[in-house]
Design a protein around this motif. Sequence first.
Motif, short mmCIF file in Angstrom:
data_model
loop_
_atom_site.label_atom_id
_atom_site.label_comp_id
_atom_site.label_asym_id
_atom_site.label_seq_id
_atom_site.Cartn_x
_atom_site.Cartn_y
_atom_site.Cartn_z
N LEU A 81 0.80 -1.22 -0.05
CA LEU A 81 0.09 -0.10 0.00
C LEU A 81 0.96 1.29 -0.06
N ASN A 82 0.26 2.38 -0.67
CA ASN A 82 1.05 3.51 -0.70
C ASN A 82 0.60 4.27 0.71
N ALA A 83 1.09 5.14 1.09
CA ALA A 83 0.81 6.19 2.29
C ALA A 83 -0.22 6.77 2.25
N PHE A 84 -0.86 7.06 3.25
CA PHE A 84 -2.23 7.69 3.50
C PHE A 84 -2.41 8.35 4.82
N TYR A 85 -3.32 9.16 4.99
CA TYR A 85 -3.70 9.56 6.02
C TYR A 85 -5.09 9.21 6.57
N MET A 86 -5.42 8.70 7.91
CA MET A 86 -6.64 8.11 8.14
C MET A 86 -7.11 9.04 9.61
N ASP A 150 -24.62 7.55 2.92
CA ASP A 150 -24.24 8.76 3.67
C ASP A 150 -22.62 8.87 3.97
N ALA A 151 -22.09 7.85 4.23
CA ALA A 151 -20.48 7.90 4.53
C ALA A 151 -20.01 8.43 3.40
N GLN A 152 -20.13 8.06 2.22
CA GLN A 152 -19.55 8.49 0.88
C GLN A 152 -19.83 9.96 0.80
N ALA A 153 -20.93 10.20 0.90
CA ALA A 153 -21.25 11.86 0.96
C ALA A 153 -20.51 12.46 1.86
N TYR A 154 -20.43 12.45 3.17
CA TYR A 154 -19.64 13.05 4.07
C TYR A 154 -18.09 13.03 3.86
N ALA A 155 -17.51 11.90 3.19
CA ALA A 155 -16.11 11.89 2.71
C ALA A 155 -15.84 13.03 1.45
N GLN A 156 -16.76 12.93 0.58
CA GLN A 156 -16.75 13.65 -0.69
C GLN A 156 -16.88 15.27 -0.13
N TRP A 157 -17.57 15.49 0.82
CA TRP A 157 -17.96 16.86 1.65
C TRP A 157 -16.60 17.38 2.12
N ALA A 158 -16.02 16.49 2.67
CA ALA A 158 -14.73 16.82 3.29
C ALA A 158 -13.57 16.69 2.88
N GLY A 159 -13.68 16.15 1.42
CA GLY A 159 -12.40 16.34 0.57
C GLY A 159 -11.56 15.10 0.81
N LYS A 160 -12.34 14.01 1.16
CA LYS A 160 -11.45 12.62 1.40
C LYS A 160 -12.27 11.50 0.89
N ARG A 161 -12.05 10.46 1.36
CA ARG A 161 -12.63 9.32 0.76
C ARG A 161 -12.80 8.21 1.86
N LEU A 162 -13.32 7.23 1.55
CA LEU A 162 -13.67 6.16 2.33
C LEU A 162 -12.24 5.04 2.19
N TRP A 337 -25.65 -0.89 14.17
CA TRP A 337 -25.66 0.11 13.33
C TRP A 337 -24.24 0.46 12.69
N VAL A 338 -24.06 1.09 11.81
CA VAL A 338 -22.79 1.04 11.21
C VAL A 338 -22.27 2.78 11.14
N GLY A 339 -21.09 2.74 11.37
CA GLY A 339 -20.43 4.09 11.26
C GLY A 339 -19.38 3.96 9.96
N PHE A 340 -18.35 5.14 10.30
CA PHE A 340 -17.14 5.17 9.43
C PHE A 340 -16.07 6.06 9.70
N ARG A 341 -15.05 6.22 9.01
CA ARG A 341 -14.07 6.90 9.11
C ARG A 341 -13.34 7.12 7.81
N CYS A 342 -12.74 8.15 7.60
CA CYS A 342 -12.22 8.65 6.17
C CYS A 342 -10.65 8.67 6.17
N VAL A 343 -10.24 8.53 4.92
CA VAL A 343 -8.79 8.87 4.83
C VAL A 343 -8.46 9.79 3.66
N ALA A 344 -7.15 10.11 3.64
CA ALA A 344 -6.98 11.15 2.46
C ALA A 344 -5.59 10.75 2.03
N ASP A 345 -5.37 10.94 0.59
CA ASP A 345 -3.98 10.65 0.02
C ASP A 345 -3.20 11.66 0.22
#
Length: 350
Positions: A81-86, A150-162, A337-345
Amino acid sequence: MRKTIYSLLIGIVLLGCGEDEMVEDQPEITRTEVVDNTPLRVITWEKDGAAMVLIPAGSFEMGDHFDEGAADELPVHQVELNAFYMDRHEVTIGQYKRFLRETAHGTLPDQSPDWIAEKAIVFAQKGGHQGVGFTTPTDNHPVAGATFSDAQAYAQWAGKRLPTEAEWEYAARGGLVGKRYVWGNRPPEKTDCNFTGSFGGEQADDGHLYTAPVGSYNANGYGLYDMAGNAWEWCADWYGENYYASSVLKNPKGPATGTERVIRGSGWSSYFQHLRLSRRLKLSPTATGFPQAIEYSGLKKPILDKNIPINKQKPNQEQKPQANPVVKKQVSDNTIWVGFRCVADLTTDE
């Protein structure tokens, strides 16, 4: 111009950690860019205020090293894997409210089904607060009840991804090699994470009926919190039962198509047999959760290492109620119920 870069990260102190050591917390930095081509270890993401940790580039063996889970956790295979932020924490109710205020996405996930209303009085008697939702009573609790969209929309709004499933497991391992749990191979204790207990009936009386505020337990080797227990988390991948047999070596992203998405990490109601790092479940992208019985699926047997003693607490029906009774999980007939966290390149400006 912004472009994605990936660094070898030679010399980063994280790679020098001992097998079961935890890295010390570092001061948060309010920049998100790479400085002098050296990635920052801890940053604060400007859009949602989330603390994010650098996960170094590297490789690991993904899957069930102990042959204890379902067939979809095999074969164990090498991944690079390449490096990323989580995100250090699961996305919180407070962060999700901010997202909703700035978008037209909708309202908070449904967190008050009928069975919750029926137990509201009991919960209040135990010192709980209904707040935003019964299982997530404060803004510092994780979002629970989010669909994949929901999770994907949040990530896109924040400029990140799942995160991809491979990124999630790699980050959750925190540098540990071939271990069963986030903290190593021993069975979990109530101070390790927010979970229920064991198949044998023991309960982890950790003071939380449902989810706990994020960061309530120790971080893993990469400085990430709640990678086991608290809330299951969405991954970006479509689920494929046999995907591991054909997974690409570098930066796998899962099957090209599918009908269900991968969720990882276990939750507040999970028994310790479900807390394994390789444990994976599937869920319809439109679902906000699943019946607790699904967590039992796919396990070959209860995992009990006879060489490691487990402190069992047998119920005593004759015991008199205490002034401050121990808070025990409410797990029967519950929806998980399910939650999430995001990552960023990693990115840089030129």
